[in-house]
Motif scaffolding. Sequence first.
Motif, PDB file in Angstrom:
ATOM      1  N   PHE A   1       0.843  -1.216  -0.170  1.00 21.79           N
ATOM      2  CA  PHE A   1      -0.030  -0.142  -0.112  1.00 21.79           C
ATOM      3  C   PHE A   1       0.876   1.402   0.167  1.00 21.79           C
ATOM      4  O   PHE A   1       0.610   2.068  -0.588  1.00 21.79           O
ATOM      5  CB  PHE A   1      -0.910   0.021   1.181  1.00 21.79           C
ATOM      6  N   LEU A   2       2.018   1.396   0.916  1.00 24.35           N
ATOM      7  CA  LEU A   2       2.708   2.450   0.766  1.00 24.35           C
ATOM      8  C   LEU A   2       3.600   2.604  -0.448  1.00 24.35           C
ATOM      9  O   LEU A   2       3.847   3.924  -0.626  1.00 24.35           O
ATOM     10  CB  LEU A   2       3.745   2.453   2.345  1.00 24.35           C
ATOM     11  N   LEU A   3       3.901   1.597  -0.968  1.00 26.79           N
ATOM     12  CA  LEU A   3       4.573   1.671  -2.207  1.00 26.79           C
ATOM     13  C   LEU A   3       4.047   2.164  -3.244  1.00 26.79           C
ATOM     14  O   LEU A   3       4.294   2.832  -4.260  1.00 26.79           O
ATOM     15  CB  LEU A   3       5.389   0.307  -2.375  1.00 26.79           C
ATOM     16  N   THR A   4       2.737   1.433  -3.487  1.00 21.62           N
ATOM     17  CA  THR A   4       2.055   1.700  -4.809  1.00 21.62           C
ATOM     18  C   THR A   4       0.416   1.851  -4.465  1.00 21.62           C
ATOM     19  O   THR A   4      -0.099   2.819  -5.052  1.00 21.62           O
ATOM     20  CB  THR A   4       2.161   0.335  -5.876  1.00 21.62           C
ATOM     21  N   GLY A   5      -0.033   1.234  -3.564  1.00 23.21           N
ATOM     22  CA  GLY A   5      -1.711   1.441  -3.257  1.00 23.21           C
ATOM     23  C   GLY A   5      -2.033   2.715  -2.993  1.00 23.21           C
ATOM     24  O   GLY A   5      -3.059   2.970  -3.610  1.00 23.21           O
ATOM     25  N   GLN A   6      -1.313   3.400  -2.045  1.00 27.29           N
ATOM     26  CA  GLN A   6      -2.094   4.558  -1.871  1.00 27.29           C
ATOM     27  C   GLN A   6      -2.074   5.626  -3.129  1.00 27.29           C
ATOM     28  O   GLN A   6      -2.957   6.315  -3.265  1.00 27.29           O
ATOM     29  CB  GLN A   6      -1.012   5.461  -0.643  1.00 27.29           C
ATOM     30  N   HIS A   7      -0.844   5.733  -4.123  1.00 26.02           N
ATOM     31  CA  HIS A   7      -1.055   6.462  -5.168  1.00 26.02           C
ATOM     32  C   HIS A   7      -2.142   6.150  -6.340  1.00 26.02           C
ATOM     33  O   HIS A   7      -2.758   7.013  -6.717  1.00 26.02           O
ATOM     34  CB  HIS A   7       0.484   6.307  -5.932  1.00 26.02           C
ATOM     35  N   GLU A   8      -2.276   4.821  -6.333  1.00 23.56           N
ATOM     36  CA  GLU A   8      -3.559   4.152  -7.318  1.00 23.56           C
ATOM     37  C   GLU A   8      -4.927   4.704  -6.698  1.00 23.56           C
ATOM     38  O   GLU A   8      -5.411   5.021  -7.403  1.00 23.56           O
ATOM     39  CB  GLU A   8      -3.489   2.584  -7.360  1.00 23.56           C
ATOM     40  N   ALA A   9      -4.917   4.620  -5.362  1.00 29.24           N
ATOM     41  CA  ALA A   9      -6.111   4.856  -4.618  1.00 29.24           C
ATOM     42  C   ALA A   9      -6.455   6.520  -5.006  1.00 29.24           C
ATOM     43  O   ALA A   9      -7.564   6.973  -5.141  1.00 29.24           O
ATOM     44  CB  ALA A   9      -6.121   4.668  -3.287  1.00 29.24           C
ATOM     45  N   ARG A  10      -5.462   7.455  -4.685  1.00 30.85           N
ATOM     46  CA  ARG A  10      -5.420   8.714  -4.693  1.00 30.85           C
ATOM     47  C   ARG A  10      -5.945   9.084  -6.189  1.00 30.85           C
ATOM     48  O   ARG A  10      -6.842  10.080  -6.672  1.00 30.85           O
ATOM     49  CB  ARG A  10      -4.014   9.570  -4.485  1.00 30.85           C
ATOM     50  N   LYS A  11      -5.342   8.275  -7.378  1.00 33.03           N
ATOM     51  CA  LYS A  11      -5.741   8.548  -8.759  1.00 33.03           C
ATOM     52  C   LYS A  11      -7.170   8.430  -8.806  1.00 33.03           C
ATOM     53  O   LYS A  11      -7.956   9.251  -9.483  1.00 33.03           O
ATOM     54  CB  LYS A  11      -5.115   7.807  -9.559  1.00 33.03           C
ATOM     55  N   LYS A  12      -7.625   7.329  -8.214  1.00 29.53           N
ATOM     56  CA  LYS A  12      -9.146   7.006  -8.362  1.00 29.53           C
ATOM     57  C   LYS A  12      -9.938   8.291  -7.552  1.00 29.53           C
ATOM     58  O   LYS A  12     -10.922   8.764  -8.337  1.00 29.53           O
ATOM     59  CB  LYS A  12      -9.495   5.620  -7.827  1.00 29.53           C
ATOM     60  N   ASP A  13      -9.804   8.715  -6.526  1.00 28.42           N
ATOM     61  CA  ASP A  13     -10.369   9.870  -6.001  1.00 28.42           C
ATOM     62  C   ASP A  13     -10.198  11.138  -6.882  1.00 28.42           C
ATOM     63  O   ASP A  13     -11.106  11.871  -7.035  1.00 28.42           O
ATOM     64  CB  ASP A  13      -9.804   9.988  -4.403  1.00 28.42           C
ATOM     65  N   GLU A  14      -8.985  11.296  -7.491  1.00 30.28           N
ATOM     66  CA  GLU A  14      -8.938  12.496  -8.259  1.00 30.28           C
ATOM     67  C   GLU A  14      -9.922  12.372  -9.422  1.00 30.28           C
ATOM     68  O   GLU A  14     -10.592  13.462  -9.911  1.00 30.28           O
ATOM     69  CB  GLU A  14      -7.767  12.899  -8.750  1.00 30.28           C
ATOM     70  N   LYS A  15      -9.837  11.354 -10.044  1.00 27.54           N
ATOM     71  CA  LYS A  15     -10.896  11.069 -11.311  1.00 27.54           C
ATOM     72  C   LYS A  15     -12.317  11.103 -10.779  1.00 27.54           C
ATOM     73  O   LYS A  15     -13.068  11.754 -11.533  1.00 27.54           O
ATOM     74  CB  LYS A  15     -10.443   9.612 -11.758  1.00 27.54           C
ATOM     75  N   ALA A  16     -12.731  10.810  -9.679  1.00 27.97           N
ATOM     76  CA  ALA A  16     -14.030  10.791  -9.357  1.00 27.97           C
ATOM     77  C   ALA A  16     -14.322  12.280  -9.071  1.00 27.97           C
ATOM     78  O   ALA A  16     -15.271  13.022  -9.410  1.00 27.97           O
ATOM     79  CB  ALA A  16     -14.322  10.054  -7.917  1.00 27.97           C
ATOM     80  N   GLN A  17     -13.492  12.834  -8.384  1.00 28.43           N
ATOM     81  CA  GLN A  17     -13.838  14.474  -8.199  1.00 28.43           C
ATOM     82  C   GLN A  17     -13.814  15.324  -9.257  1.00 28.43           C
ATOM     83  O   GLN A  17     -14.706  16.207  -9.523  1.00 28.43           O
ATOM     84  CB  GLN A  17     -12.594  14.885  -7.310  1.00 28.43           C
ATOM     85  N   GLN A  18     -13.021  14.876 -10.411  1.00 23.69           N
ATOM     86  CA  GLN A  18     -13.092  15.594 -11.710  1.00 23.69           C
ATOM     87  C   GLN A  18     -14.376  15.255 -12.312  1.00 23.69           C
ATOM     88  O   GLN A  18     -15.059  16.405 -13.055  1.00 23.69           O
ATOM     89  CB  GLN A  18     -11.927  15.162 -12.639  1.00 23.69           C
ATOM     90  N   GLU A  19     -14.876  14.139 -12.371  1.00 24.27           N
ATOM     91  CA  GLU A  19     -16.157  13.853 -12.628  1.00 24.27           C
ATOM     92  C   GLU A  19     -17.331  14.641 -11.916  1.00 24.27           C
ATOM     93  O   GLU A  19     -18.371  15.048 -12.702  1.00 24.27           O
ATOM     94  CB  GLU A  19     -16.531  12.140 -12.651  1.00 24.27           C
ATOM     95  N   LYS A  20     -17.437  14.593 -10.958  1.00 23.22           N
ATOM     96  CA  LYS A  20     -18.312  15.315  -9.995  1.00 23.22           C
ATOM     97  C   LYS A  20     -18.080  16.890 -10.347  1.00 23.22           C
ATOM     98  O   LYS A  20     -19.170  17.665 -10.622  1.00 23.22           O
ATOM     99  CB  LYS A  20     -17.916  15.398  -8.521  1.00 23.22           C
ATOM    100  N   ASP A  21     -17.009  17.476 -10.633  1.00 24.95           N
ATOM    101  CA  ASP A  21     -17.026  18.879 -10.800  1.00 24.95           C
ATOM    102  C   ASP A  21     -17.499  19.166 -12.140  1.00 24.95           C
ATOM    103  O   ASP A  21     -17.968  20.308 -12.545  1.00 24.95           O
ATOM    104  CB  ASP A  21     -15.563  19.354 -10.834  1.00 24.95           C
ATOM    105  N   LYS A  22     -17.258  18.081 -13.194  1.00 28.20           N
ATOM    106  CA  LYS A  22     -17.753  18.266 -14.607  1.00 28.20           C
ATOM    107  C   LYS A  22     -19.192  18.351 -14.464  1.00 28.20           C
ATOM    108  O   LYS A  22     -19.792  19.298 -15.251  1.00 28.20           O
ATOM    109  CB  LYS A  22     -17.329  17.320 -15.408  1.00 28.20           C
ATOM    110  N   ASN A  23     -19.887  17.312 -13.920  1.00 28.54           N
ATOM    111  CA  ASN A  23     -21.456  17.391 -13.694  1.00 28.54           C
ATOM    112  C   ASN A  23     -21.970  18.570 -13.103  1.00 28.54           C
ATOM    113  O   ASN A  23     -22.932  19.114 -13.591  1.00 28.54           O
ATOM    114  CB  ASN A  23     -21.756  16.030 -12.931  1.00 28.54           C
ATOM    115  N   ASP A  24     -21.345  19.041 -11.921  1.00 27.99           N
ATOM    116  CA  ASP A  24     -21.753  20.330 -11.456  1.00 27.99           C
ATOM    117  C   ASP A  24     -21.701  21.521 -12.263  1.00 27.99           C
ATOM    118  O   ASP A  24     -22.596  22.376 -12.415  1.00 27.99           O
ATOM    119  CB  ASP A  24     -20.715  20.596 -10.208  1.00 27.99           C
ATOM    120  N   GLY A  25     -20.773  21.482 -13.105  1.00 26.93           N
ATOM    121  CA  GLY A  25     -20.554  22.623 -14.147  1.00 26.93           C
ATOM    122  C   GLY A  25     -21.586  22.643 -15.072  1.00 26.93           C
ATOM    123  O   GLY A  25     -22.133  23.503 -15.454  1.00 26.93           O
TER     124      GLY A  25
END
Length: 330
Positions: free
Chosen positions: A214-238
């Motif tokens: 998790f510390l080596l790779t997992g945390q970075h993969e999870a952050r990317k998923k969260d960032e993608k979800a936030q981008q989609e939310k911002d796009k829909n709100d716009g």
Amino acid sequence: MASEYMKEAGHKAIADGPAAMRTFIETDQHRIRLDDYRIAIIRLLHSAGPSLEEGIKGFLKTDGRTLADLRHFYEVTQHKLRDIDNRVEIARLANTAGPALKEAVKKALLGTPADRIAFLEKGRHIAQAEDDRAELARIDEGWDGPILSEAISKLLNGSPTPAELRHFLEVTQHELRDQDNRVEIAQIIDGGGPELVKAGRAALAGTPADRAAFLLTGQHEARKKDEKAQQEKDKNDGKNDDSSDDKGDDKSDGRTDQDDAGAGAGNDDEKNTGTGTGNTAMTPQSGSGTQLASTGAGDTPMIAGGAGAALIGGAGLLLAARMRRQASGN
């Protein structure tokens, strides 16, 4: 080389008299000694390396071995075979040894059989301890976790034995490293996005290998998923905001087309007269409600800039004068 069996047989011969003693000296002692050497050679198998083990089995399989043969194997041959095994073992240690142990290996291989025995019994552990100290210092320098670093400092500042240093490197350091990983994961997921929290909790509930991954790779993969979800939310709100603005523009402020037309006309007059009122009609003081749209000098309305405004003002003065005359005549 007098075994217990040899001693027991000798005491019995002495007790049985001269004939028994003669038989023991001429026959029994040699037979018993052969058996004793065979037993002693067999016992060597418990601590034998590959070369010595093979030599023992081959020697005992051959029939007709004399007492001299057995004695020579036990007193000479076994040590030669054992030294071969010692050389192999020492050379094997060099494959994963640190600088201090490698240097000690070289000296042992160039020394005597006794040097190699001493190295395997004690020298190897002393050299290994020196390398272990250096390895622990290296780990401490490259590790940020407080739990492991504190334990290493405490160990090196004490007087650990070679065995304690080895156990710390092989076992304890991994346990403490995992404790530091747990603390770091808890800090990472505190206030994190949904995917990061989910992955972090799964790592905390898993194995030490899961937490390291998790510390080596997992945390970075999870952050990317969260960032993608936030981008989609911002796009829909716009998109939703744009849709609301379009509806507001269509309805404007609730006015009808007729109101807009009237307002437009008023705006045009305002621009032409310069009065800013939006209306050029004037009502007489008598309240007759008759609209004065001309000067009386013709039927063409006066709506041209400042000149029109002046003419309209003059017409108002004329009308006021006529009304005064009529009032005085009455």
